[in-house]
Scaffold this motif. Structure first.
Motif, short mmCIF file in Angstrom:
data_model
loop_
_atom_site.label_atom_id
_atom_site.label_comp_id
_atom_site.label_asym_id
_atom_site.label_seq_id
_atom_site.Cartn_x
_atom_site.Cartn_y
_atom_site.Cartn_z
N VAL A 1 0.86 -1.19 0.00
CA VAL A 1 0.00 0.00 0.00
C VAL A 1 0.89 1.23 0.00
N ARG A 2 0.40 2.26 -0.68
CA ARG A 2 1.09 3.54 -0.64
C ARG A 2 0.22 4.48 0.17
N VAL A 3 0.81 5.09 1.17
CA VAL A 3 0.06 6.08 1.94
C VAL A 3 0.77 7.42 1.83
N ASN A 4 -0.05 8.46 1.82
CA ASN A 4 0.49 9.81 1.79
C ASN A 4 0.15 10.44 3.14
N PRO A 5 1.12 10.46 4.06
CA PRO A 5 0.81 10.92 5.41
C PRO A 5 0.34 12.36 5.44
N GLY A 6 0.73 13.15 4.42
CA GLY A 6 0.40 14.57 4.41
C GLY A 6 -1.08 14.84 4.29
N ASN A 7 -1.84 13.90 3.76
CA ASN A 7 -3.26 14.18 3.64
C ASN A 7 -4.16 13.12 4.28
N ASP B 1 -1.34 8.95 14.55
CA ASP B 1 -2.04 8.12 15.55
C ASP B 1 -2.40 6.75 14.96
N LYS B 2 -2.40 6.66 13.64
CA LYS B 2 -2.88 5.42 13.03
C LYS B 2 -1.74 4.49 12.63
N VAL B 3 -0.52 4.98 12.78
CA VAL B 3 0.63 4.20 12.31
C VAL B 3 0.68 2.82 12.98
N GLY B 4 0.40 2.78 14.29
CA GLY B 4 0.48 1.52 15.02
C GLY B 4 -0.44 0.47 14.42
N GLU B 5 -1.69 0.88 14.18
CA GLU B 5 -2.68 -0.06 13.61
C GLU B 5 -2.30 -0.50 12.21
N ILE B 6 -1.81 0.46 11.42
CA ILE B 6 -1.40 0.11 10.04
C ILE B 6 -0.23 -0.86 10.08
N ALA B 7 0.74 -0.57 10.94
CA ALA B 7 1.92 -1.44 11.06
C ALA B 7 1.49 -2.85 11.46
N GLN B 8 0.55 -2.91 12.40
CA GLN B 8 0.07 -4.21 12.88
C GLN B 8 -0.57 -5.02 11.74
N ALA B 9 -1.48 -4.37 11.02
CA ALA B 9 -2.17 -5.07 9.92
C ALA B 9 -1.19 -5.46 8.82
N ALA B 10 -0.29 -4.56 8.49
CA ALA B 10 0.67 -4.82 7.40
C ALA B 10 1.59 -5.98 7.80
N LYS B 11 1.96 -5.99 9.07
CA LYS B 11 2.84 -7.06 9.56
C LYS B 11 2.13 -8.41 9.45
N GLU B 12 0.86 -8.42 9.88
CA GLU B 12 0.10 -9.68 9.84
C GLU B 12 0.00 -10.25 8.43
N HIS B 13 -0.10 -9.37 7.44
CA HIS B 13 -0.29 -9.83 6.05
C HIS B 13 1.00 -9.81 5.25
N ALA C 1 8.59 7.39 8.84
CA ALA C 1 9.30 6.11 8.91
C ALA C 1 9.69 5.79 10.34
N SER C 2 10.07 6.84 11.09
CA SER C 2 10.48 6.60 12.49
C SER C 2 9.30 6.12 13.33
N LEU C 3 8.10 6.61 12.99
CA LEU C 3 6.91 6.14 13.74
C LEU C 3 6.65 4.66 13.44
N PHE C 4 6.81 4.26 12.19
CA PHE C 4 6.66 2.84 11.86
C PHE C 4 7.74 2.02 12.58
N ALA C 5 8.94 2.58 12.62
CA ALA C 5 10.05 1.85 13.27
C ALA C 5 9.78 1.65 14.75
N GLU C 6 9.11 2.65 15.37
CA GLU C 6 8.76 2.51 16.80
C GLU C 6 7.86 1.30 17.02
#
Ligand code: SF4
Length: 367
Positions: free
Chosen positions: A109-115, A121-133, A170-175
């Motif tokens: 998936v491509r996300v544009n954080p700017g818009n 706040d959503k990075v954690g949930e996205i990281a979780q779902a992306a990791k699972e799949h 990227a640092s938020l995803f890394a966290e």
């Protein structure tokens, strides 16, 4: 001599993390891949798949599809399943479609954080779902939709602002211990874009997706992209590329493939060496070059064909190529592997070259 994959004139590829976009490896261990984006309404599954088939035939490795509505999100599973090349869902504004795309089996998936509002706040949930799949994420920063905080801090979309925005996300995803990231920082000005990617390359080891955004109609966009990508690829920077043109996407894929072939970063296929012609030309070089190019379009083997207007450089170039013509007095001397095999009238040059090319191609492996 240097191999086609590692020409001596280019710096070594910048070492990056590796990730898989479906079956396509992305990062310094893999060839640089060409991307494009469909222009059909994504929810029109048949039209979208038809365009993806055209892109595949044009040498596109990875395709991106927009996902602005719920109908588009619902179409993603069918498109991801039936596409011949990996499909990346392109998400703006609506985080719920990020999850839908991951669930749909999109290759990334491509996300544009700017818009995306409150993206952080959503990075954690996205990281979780992306990791699972096992779904990689591209953080796609774009000058036209830069995060407001960075815009305020830097005043405009400077190279520093673009790089800082991408690195922050990227640092938020890394966290969240998520590193399957690819980054792009697109700007319509190649000078700003080149600097932004250089900053990123110095500051992280994520694979980078190159693009000059809103590069313009085909002629301007091709030149802007070729210049910018050339400057970066020369330094070993860039793992995937997308040429953005106000033109059909198959054109983008062809230009992207040609940029990589020009730098020896993708095996060369058909290459026409034709002279610009001048006052000495004794045949219509433009017409000959166009007709030979059209006649050999789609040829999958590496073949260098010289089309030369007169005897000044003609015999030399024709001799160096696999196949060539050096013209004079309304006739063409046909060269194959450096030897003159026959002389034909101008009206027979094109068909003779095409016939001979077909014979050579039969003996060559696809490149
Ligand atoms: Fe002119 Fe002959 Fe050179 Fe072509 S090959 S540009 S016709 S001098």
């Amino acid at each position: 001599p240097p191999s086609a994959a590692e020409p001596a004139a280019l710096a070594e590829r910048r070492k990056t993390r590796q990730l898989m976009v479906g079956p396509v490896g992305v990062g310094s261990d893999h060839p640089i891949s060409v991307q494009s984006m469909t222009t059909t309404v994504t929810s029109d599954v048949n039209s979208t798949l038809q365009q993806i088939a055209e892109l595949t035939a044009s040498g596109c490795d990875i395709v991106r599809v927009a996902c602005p509505t719920g109908d588009d999100a619902e179409a993603l599973p069918a498109i991801a399943r039936k596409s011949q090349i990996p499909v990346i869902a392109d998400i703006h504004f609506q985080p719920k479609y990020v999850f839908a795309a991951i669930e749909a089996g999109c290759a990334a998936v491509r996300v544009n954080p700017g818009n995306i509002k409150k993206f952080d706040d959503k990075v954690g949930e996205i990281a979780q779902a992306a990791k699972e799949h096992g779904t990689p994420v591209r953080i796609g920063v774009n000058a036209g939709s830069l995060d407001k905080r960075l815009l305020q801090k830097h005043g405009k979309a400077t190279p520093e602002a673009l790089a800082e925005s991408a690195l922050w996300e990227a640092s938020l995803f890394a966290e969240h211990d998520f590193h399957d990231l690819k980054i792009s920082v697109k700007h319509n000005d190649p000078v700003v874009m080149i600097r932004a990617y250089e900053l990123l390359a110095e500051s992280c080891d994520y694979p980078l997706h190159l693009g000059v955004t809103e590069a313009g109609p085909a002629f301007q966009g091709t030149v802007k992209s070729a210049v910018a990508f050339g400057a970066l690829l020369r330094q070993g920077i860039g793992d995937t590329i997308r040429v953005s043109l106000s033109a059909p996407p198959a054109e983008e894929a062809k230009v992207g493939g040609q940029i990589l072939q020009s730098l020896g970063l993708r095996p060369r296929k058909l290459e026409i060496v034709s002279c610009p012609s001048c006052g000495r030309a004794q045949v219509d070089v433009y017409k000959l070059a166009d007709e030979v190019t059209a006649g050999l379009e789609g040829m999958e083997v590496p073949l260098r064909v010289a089309v030369m207007g007169c005897v000044v450089n003609g015999p030399g170039e024709a001799r160096e190529a696999d196949l060539g013509v050096a013209s004079g007095n309304g006739k063409g001397q046909i060269f194959v592997k450096g030897e003159v095999i026959k002389t034909v009238p101008e009206s027979k040059i094109v068909e003779t070259l095409i016939d001979e090319a077909m014979k050579i191609a039969e003996d060559l492996e696809p490149g």
